[in-house]
Structures are given as structure tokens and as C-alpha cells.
Design a protein around this motif. Sequence first.
Motif, PDB file in Angstrom:
ATOM      1  N   GLN A  64      18.363  24.146   7.861  1.00 49.50           N
ATOM      2  CA  GLN A  64      17.234  24.249   8.777  1.00 49.50           C
ATOM      3  C   GLN A  64      15.996  24.613   7.958  1.00 49.50           C
ATOM      4  O   GLN A  64      16.013  25.580   7.197  1.00 49.50           O
ATOM      5  N   LEU A  65      14.959  23.813   8.110  1.00 54.51           N
ATOM      6  CA  LEU A  65      13.709  24.079   7.414  1.00 54.51           C
ATOM      7  C   LEU A  65      12.662  24.467   8.453  1.00 54.51           C
ATOM      8  O   LEU A  65      12.469  23.758   9.452  1.00 54.51           O
ATOM      9  N   LEU A  66      12.030  25.604   8.218  1.00 55.10           N
ATOM     10  CA  LEU A  66      10.974  26.095   9.097  1.00 55.10           C
ATOM     11  C   LEU A  66       9.671  26.101   8.321  1.00 55.10           C
ATOM     12  O   LEU A  66       9.647  26.435   7.133  1.00 55.10           O
ATOM     13  N   CYS A  67       8.595  25.754   8.988  1.00 54.54           N
ATOM     14  CA  CYS A  67       7.269  25.853   8.396  1.00 54.54           C
ATOM     15  C   CYS A  67       6.414  26.613   9.399  1.00 54.54           C
ATOM     16  O   CYS A  67       6.267  26.201  10.553  1.00 54.54           O
ATOM     17  N   LEU A  68       5.891  27.750   8.952  1.00 53.98           N
ATOM     18  CA  LEU A  68       5.113  28.622   9.834  1.00 53.98           C
ATOM     19  C   LEU A  68       3.653  28.620   9.395  1.00 53.98           C
ATOM     20  O   LEU A  68       3.331  29.100   8.308  1.00 53.98           O
ATOM     21  N   PRO A  69       2.771  28.089  10.230  1.00 54.61           N
ATOM     22  CA  PRO A  69       1.357  28.036   9.876  1.00 54.61           C
ATOM     23  C   PRO A  69       0.577  29.323  10.181  1.00 54.61           C
ATOM     24  O   PRO A  69      -0.644  29.324  10.133  1.00 54.61           O
ATOM     25  N   ASP A  70       1.269  30.414  10.461  1.00 55.28           N
ATOM     26  CA  ASP A  70       0.655  31.708  10.748  1.00 55.28           C
ATOM     27  C   ASP A  70      -0.315  31.624  11.932  1.00 55.28           C
ATOM     28  O   ASP A  70      -1.454  32.074  11.864  1.00 55.28           O
ATOM     29  N   ILE A  71       0.163  31.012  12.989  1.00 57.89           N
ATOM     30  CA  ILE A  71      -0.591  30.940  14.239  1.00 57.89           C
ATOM     31  C   ILE A  71       0.204  31.686  15.298  1.00 57.89           C
ATOM     32  O   ILE A  71       1.347  31.357  15.572  1.00 57.89           O
ATOM     33  N   ARG A  72      -0.408  32.706  15.856  1.00 59.46           N
ATOM     34  CA  ARG A  72       0.210  33.448  16.957  1.00 59.46           C
ATOM     35  C   ARG A  72      -0.414  32.970  18.261  1.00 59.46           C
ATOM     36  O   ARG A  72      -1.606  32.710  18.335  1.00 59.46           O
ATOM     37  N   VAL A  73       0.428  32.873  19.275  1.00 63.37           N
ATOM     38  CA  VAL A  73      -0.011  32.377  20.575  1.00 63.37           C
ATOM     39  C   VAL A  73      -0.140  33.566  21.522  1.00 63.37           C
ATOM     40  O   VAL A  73       0.850  34.202  21.873  1.00 63.37           O
ATOM     41  N   ALA A  74      -1.372  33.840  21.932  1.00 58.73           N
ATOM     42  CA  ALA A  74      -1.631  34.934  22.865  1.00 58.73           C
ATOM     43  C   ALA A  74      -1.048  34.582  24.239  1.00 58.73           C
ATOM     44  O   ALA A  74      -0.966  33.404  24.609  1.00 58.73           O
ATOM     45  N   LYS A  75      -0.640  35.607  24.971  1.00 55.32           N
ATOM     46  CA  LYS A  75      -0.009  35.386  26.282  1.00 55.32           C
ATOM     47  C   LYS A  75      -0.873  34.534  27.205  1.00 55.32           C
ATOM     48  O   LYS A  75      -0.371  33.661  27.907  1.00 55.32           O
ATOM     49  N   GLU A  76      -2.176  34.788  27.221  1.00 56.66           N
ATOM     50  CA  GLU A  76      -3.052  34.045  28.128  1.00 56.66           C
ATOM     51  C   GLU A  76      -3.216  32.579  27.724  1.00 56.66           C
ATOM     52  O   GLU A  76      -3.690  31.767  28.512  1.00 56.66           O
ATOM     53  N   LYS A  77      -2.812  32.211  26.519  1.00 51.95           N
ATOM     54  CA  LYS A  77      -2.910  30.829  26.037  1.00 51.95           C
ATOM     55  C   LYS A  77      -1.555  30.109  26.054  1.00 51.95           C
ATOM     56  O   LYS A  77      -1.466  28.937  25.712  1.00 51.95           O
ATOM     57  N   ARG A  78      -0.498  30.814  26.424  1.00 55.00           N
ATOM     58  CA  ARG A  78       0.856  30.276  26.316  1.00 55.00           C
ATOM     59  C   ARG A  78       1.054  28.989  27.135  1.00 55.00           C
ATOM     60  O   ARG A  78       1.657  28.045  26.662  1.00 55.00           O
ATOM     61  N   GLY A  79       0.533  28.928  28.356  1.00 52.08           N
ATOM     62  CA  GLY A  79       0.696  27.734  29.184  1.00 52.08           C
ATOM     63  C   GLY A  79       0.094  26.506  28.517  1.00 52.08           C
ATOM     64  O   GLY A  79       0.744  25.449  28.427  1.00 52.08           O
ATOM     65  N   ASP A  80      -1.146  26.624  28.056  1.00 55.24           N
ATOM     66  CA  ASP A  80      -1.790  25.508  27.358  1.00 55.24           C
ATOM     67  C   ASP A  80      -1.065  25.181  26.052  1.00 55.24           C
ATOM     68  O   ASP A  80      -0.942  24.015  25.684  1.00 55.24           O
ATOM     69  N   ALA A  81      -0.587  26.208  25.353  1.00 56.41           N
ATOM     70  CA  ALA A  81       0.124  25.981  24.094  1.00 56.41           C
ATOM     71  C   ALA A  81       1.412  25.199  24.339  1.00 56.41           C
ATOM     72  O   ALA A  81       1.728  24.265  23.596  1.00 56.41           O
ATOM     73  N   TYR A  82       2.151  25.547  25.394  1.00 59.85           N
ATOM     74  CA  TYR A  82       3.383  24.813  25.704  1.00 59.85           C
ATOM     75  C   TYR A  82       3.093  23.375  26.130  1.00 59.85           C
ATOM     76  O   TYR A  82       3.839  22.448  25.791  1.00 59.85           O
ATOM     77  N   GLU A  83       2.012  23.170  26.858  1.00 52.57           N
ATOM     78  CA  GLU A  83       1.638  21.803  27.224  1.00 52.57           C
ATOM     79  C   GLU A  83       1.317  20.993  25.968  1.00 52.57           C
ATOM     80  O   GLU A  83       1.761  19.843  25.818  1.00 52.57           O
ATOM     81  N   LEU A  84       0.562  21.598  25.055  1.00 52.18           N
ATOM     82  CA  LEU A  84       0.240  20.919  23.802  1.00 52.18           C
ATOM     83  C   LEU A  84       1.511  20.656  22.985  1.00 52.18           C
ATOM     84  O   LEU A  84       1.667  19.574  22.420  1.00 52.18           O
ATOM     85  N   LEU A  85       2.425  21.626  22.953  1.00 49.88           N
ATOM     86  CA  LEU A  85       3.693  21.421  22.236  1.00 49.88           C
ATOM     87  C   LEU A  85       4.414  20.178  22.738  1.00 49.88           C
ATOM     88  O   LEU A  85       4.921  19.382  21.943  1.00 49.88           O
ATOM     89  N   SER A  86       4.484  20.014  24.056  1.00 48.52           N
ATOM     90  CA  SER A  86       5.205  18.856  24.591  1.00 48.52           C
ATOM     91  C   SER A  86       4.492  17.554  24.208  1.00 48.52           C
ATOM     92  O   SER A  86       5.150  16.564  23.882  1.00 48.52           O
ATOM     93  N   LEU A  87       3.175  17.557  24.210  1.00 47.63           N
ATOM     94  CA  LEU A  87       2.427  16.359  23.815  1.00 47.63           C
ATOM     95  C   LEU A  87       2.601  16.068  22.328  1.00 47.63           C
ATOM     96  O   LEU A  87       2.772  14.911  21.922  1.00 47.63           O
ATOM     97  N   VAL A  88       2.554  17.105  21.516  1.00 48.32           N
ATOM     98  CA  VAL A  88       2.725  16.960  20.063  1.00 48.32           C
ATOM     99  C   VAL A  88       4.130  16.462  19.742  1.00 48.32           C
ATOM    100  O   VAL A  88       4.316  15.533  18.947  1.00 48.32           O
ATOM    101  N   ASN A  89       5.135  17.080  20.356  1.00 52.29           N
ATOM    102  CA  ASN A  89       6.517  16.712  20.049  1.00 52.29           C
ATOM    103  C   ASN A  89       6.832  15.264  20.415  1.00 52.29           C
ATOM    104  O   ASN A  89       7.698  14.645  19.804  1.00 52.29           O
ATOM    105  N   GLU A  90       6.109  14.696  21.390  1.00 56.94           N
ATOM    106  CA  GLU A  90       6.275  13.279  21.715  1.00 56.94           C
ATOM    107  C   GLU A  90       5.845  12.381  20.563  1.00 56.94           C
ATOM    108  O   GLU A  90       6.300  11.242  20.457  1.00 56.94           O
ATOM    109  N   GLN A  91       4.974  12.886  19.709  1.00 60.42           N
ATOM    110  CA  GLN A  91       4.437  12.105  18.600  1.00 60.42           C
ATOM    111  C   GLN A  91       5.322  12.154  17.352  1.00 60.42           C
ATOM    112  O   GLN A  91       5.051  11.467  16.375  1.00 60.42           O
ATOM    113  N   MET A  92       6.341  12.983  17.363  1.00 66.64           N
ATOM    114  CA  MET A  92       7.102  13.263  16.142  1.00 66.64           C
ATOM    115  C   MET A  92       8.426  12.497  16.101  1.00 66.64           C
ATOM    116  O   MET A  92       9.085  12.342  17.116  1.00 66.64           O
ATOM    117  N   TRP A  93       8.789  12.098  14.893  1.00 68.35           N
ATOM    118  CA  TRP A  93      10.071  11.428  14.664  1.00 68.35           C
ATOM    119  C   TRP A  93      11.096  12.407  14.119  1.00 68.35           C
ATOM    120  O   TRP A  93      12.282  12.288  14.388  1.00 68.35           O
TER     121      TRP A  93
END
Length: 168
Positions: A64-93
Motif C-alpha cells: 500500500q502506497l500513501l501520499c499525503l499532501p499535508d492538507i487537513r479538512v476542517a469540519k465545516e468543509k467536509r461536505g464539499d471535500a467529500y463531494e470533490l473526492l467523488s468527482l476526483v476519484n471518477e477521473q482516476m485509473w
Amino acid sequence: MRLREQQYTADNDAAPIEMLTALFEARGWPCEMISDEEVSGEVQGSWAKYQLRAIWRGEDNVLQLLCLPDIRVAKEKRGDAYELLSLVNEQMWLGHFDIWSNGDMLLYRHGALLGDEGLLSIAQAQALAETAIEECDRFYPAFQFVLWGDKDPRAALESAMVDAAGEA
């Protein structure tokens, strides 16, 4: 823990953590072999420094390879962050982005199933590391737009992809 003195070439494979440690050292990336099953290193990406961490599960022959860009997700941004995650993950192979519940850290994760011998080639090691770094670089601006620029997740991704397409 010290890496065995050995030169790795395209013709020989090695235990995954040893091979990745050798790759990190050859590239001049600071790294620490935490155990026979884990190595952690640091690499400068286009946008930030990333922590690369590899964990070996010998019983399953999975690296398992992890890459951490040192970005913390604040609680108030979590909903938007999860929406972006789903959009980003659709782009990945290969691999995917996630938010680690322990510390709310953004991370890229990829699991590689190795052969019966559980060995890693230098080409595989390079591809795993380069893919992780490239994916973090590719989507880092989108996460910035959402988490610090208050942009809508879909607009943030579109802006980041346009910016990335404009770089050459």
C-alpha cells in the motif's frame, strides 16, 4: 533500520520496502525505513512537499502506497471535500483519494498486489511513486480551491483541470 548494501537494476527485484528505500535514496528524497514492513519519505511536488509512505502486508502480498499532501479538512468543509473526492476519484485509473478519519488528513492511496514471490521491480517502484506524486500534483489545486478558496467542488475541479491542461 539500515538498508542492505545492494545495487538494484532493471534485472533484479527485491523486497518491496527495500526497493522503495533504495529508490528514495537514489532520488535524494529523505526517507526512513521504519520497519521491514514500512518506509516513509518526503518528496517535493509541484505544489507542496508530500509524505510518501509504503506499508507491506506480506501475508497478502499487497503493497500500500500513501501520499499525503499535508492538507487537513476542517469540519465545516467536509461536505464539499467529500463531494470533490467523488468527482476526483471518477477521473482516476489507479489509486484514490480519501480523507483519513484520524486527523482529517487528505491522502492518496494505492494498493498494489504483487506476485507470489512478493517482490518489487525498480520499474514498479518508480511507477508507483511517480503516479502518487503526479496525482497529488494534478488535483492539489482543486482541493485548494474548495478548502481555502470557497469554490464549489465541480467548479474547483474544472478550474484545476483547465489550469493543468494549460501547463506544458
